[in-house]
Scaffold this active site. Structure first.
Site, PDB file in Angstrom:
ATOM      1  N   GLY A 151      27.277 -27.422 -32.551  1.00 17.03           N
ATOM      2  CA  GLY A 151      28.234 -28.446 -32.921  1.00 17.03           C
ATOM      3  C   GLY A 151      29.523 -27.886 -33.491  1.00 17.03           C
ATOM      4  O   GLY A 151      30.474 -28.631 -33.717  1.00 17.03           O
ATOM      5  N   ASP A 152      29.543 -26.581 -33.723  1.00 23.04           N
ATOM      6  CA  ASP A 152      30.733 -25.972 -34.305  1.00 23.04           C
ATOM      7  C   ASP A 152      31.965 -26.277 -33.451  1.00 23.04           C
ATOM      8  O   ASP A 152      31.972 -26.033 -32.243  1.00 23.04           O
ATOM      9  CB  ASP A 152      30.537 -24.464 -34.404  1.00 23.04           C
ATOM     10  CG  ASP A 152      31.762 -23.767 -34.964  1.00 23.04           C
ATOM     11  OD1 ASP A 152      31.877 -23.738 -36.194  1.00 23.04           O
ATOM     12  OD2 ASP A 152      32.600 -23.282 -34.186  1.00 23.04           O
ATOM     13  N   ILE A 153      32.998 -26.784 -34.110  1.00 21.48           N
ATOM     14  CA  ILE A 153      34.175 -27.226 -33.359  1.00 21.48           C
ATOM     15  C   ILE A 153      34.881 -26.047 -32.686  1.00 21.48           C
ATOM     16  O   ILE A 153      35.377 -26.162 -31.558  1.00 21.48           O
ATOM     17  CB  ILE A 153      35.133 -28.029 -34.275  1.00 21.48           C
ATOM     18  CG1 ILE A 153      36.236 -28.712 -33.472  1.00 21.48           C
ATOM     19  CG2 ILE A 153      35.733 -27.170 -35.349  1.00 21.48           C
ATOM     20  CD1 ILE A 153      35.747 -29.784 -32.545  1.00 21.48           C
TER      21      ILE A 153
END
Length: 303
Positions: A252-254
């Site tokens: 989920g890390d942008i």
DNA sequence: AACCAGGCGCATG
DNA sequence: CATGCGCATGGT
């Protein structure tokens, strides 16, 4: 007698001090080290004593000098190990390079970022606090908040008119005041999380040793996410940076999603099957792939 | 002014 | 378990 003689650490294959320096110095203001003239200056606390070291490249070695504080001879091994872990120097990353070369979209990284190592954060408490600070805010703001915290609660060593800080001990942050953290622009929740984690480390219910002693990745992750403020992203990041877990993928890390999109691996963030397919091809090197993809987000200054 | 940034917890189905 | 939503706070 000279207690502080220079320490030399041999440089392994596929290691570039310049690449590691670049990462540490990118375009952010990290309060836990200073880089000048291709030399890193960093304060450490070893057996309760503050020490200021500097690291530079000398031929086929990294040369470590103690600029201030006394390093007892019995701590020399600790320091060598610290630097080796920090720059992940003991790992043979050739297999990772072989995998990258198999993927036309990523192969260029074996040349452009050649010798970059996964830069670690030895202190698990620090790694988790850094994650909490950085949750859902932009990085430059996160570094500002971290600096306020470290300069207020961390210990420091001075040398030639400069101050070098060590990340605050859990025992100190455990009794920090919520309102004071909020005045440093922690949100209510983040202040709560940091103090909660600090208490867990201070009372021993959470520790790097205990996490390391767990049998597998899943149980280590579970032990972390059981604490308020540590979600999937934070747990994976901490395992990747502090325990050097190969499987640590901050899902989920942008930044990761942006990098995957830049490389035309995904179109939007919902395409988890494509992401899983990519990482399954990098079994055992997942965290390295994440680190290199993060690296790709910042264009090198050519000046 | 709206939208974004290296998410998390909690309530629902 | 997966999805959705509110939350919090500064930058652009």
């Amino acid at each position: 007698m000279d207690h502080n003689q220079q320490i030399l650490v041999p440089i392994p294959a596929l290691f570039s001090f310049q690449e590691c320096l670049w990462f540490l110095n990118r375009n952010y203001d990290d309060c836990l080290h200073i880089i000048r003239d291709n030399t890193i200056y960093k304060a450490l606390e070893i057996n309760g004593e503050l020490v200021l070291m500097c690291i530079r490249e000398e031929g086929s070695f990294l040369a470590i000098d103690i600029l201030k504080g006394d390093l007892p001879t019995e701590s020399k091994g600790y320091l060598i190990n610290y630097v080796t872990e920090w720059f992940d120097m003991q790992r043979d990353i050739q297999p990772f390079y072989d995998l990258m070369r198999l993927d036309g979209r990523l192969a260029y990284m074996t040349e452009d970022f050649k010798g970059l190592r996964l830069i670690g954060i030895d202190n698990l408490f620090e790694a988790i606090c850094w994650c909490i600070i950085g949750q859902q805010i932009n990085l430059s703001f996160a570094y500002k908040v971290k600096r306020r915290l470290v300069e207020r609660f961390g210990s420091k060593i001075e040398h030639e008119g400069e101050q070098f800080f060590v990340f605050p001990a859990a025992q100190i942050l455990a009794s920090a005041d919520m309102d004071e953290l909020k005045s440093m622009q922690f949100s209510e929740k983040k202040a709560e999380y940091v103090i909660g984690i600090a208490k867990a480390f201070a009372n021993g219910s959470l520790s790097k040793n205990a996490i390391e002693a767990l049998p597998d990745f899943t149980s280590r992750k579970k032990a972390l996410t059981d604490h308020k403020g540590i979600g999937v992203w934070t747990a994976n990041y901490a395992l990747m940076k502090s325990l050097k877990e190969p499987e640590g993928i901050p899902h989920g890390d942008i930044g990761l999603l942006n990098a995957l999109s830049n490389h035309n691996i995904i179109q939007d963030r919902s395409e988890t099957p494509k992401i899983e397919a990519l990482f399954s091809a990098f079994k055992g090197w997942e965290s390295y792939l994440v680190f290199y993809l993060w690296r790709s987000l910042t264009v090198r200054d050519l000046s």
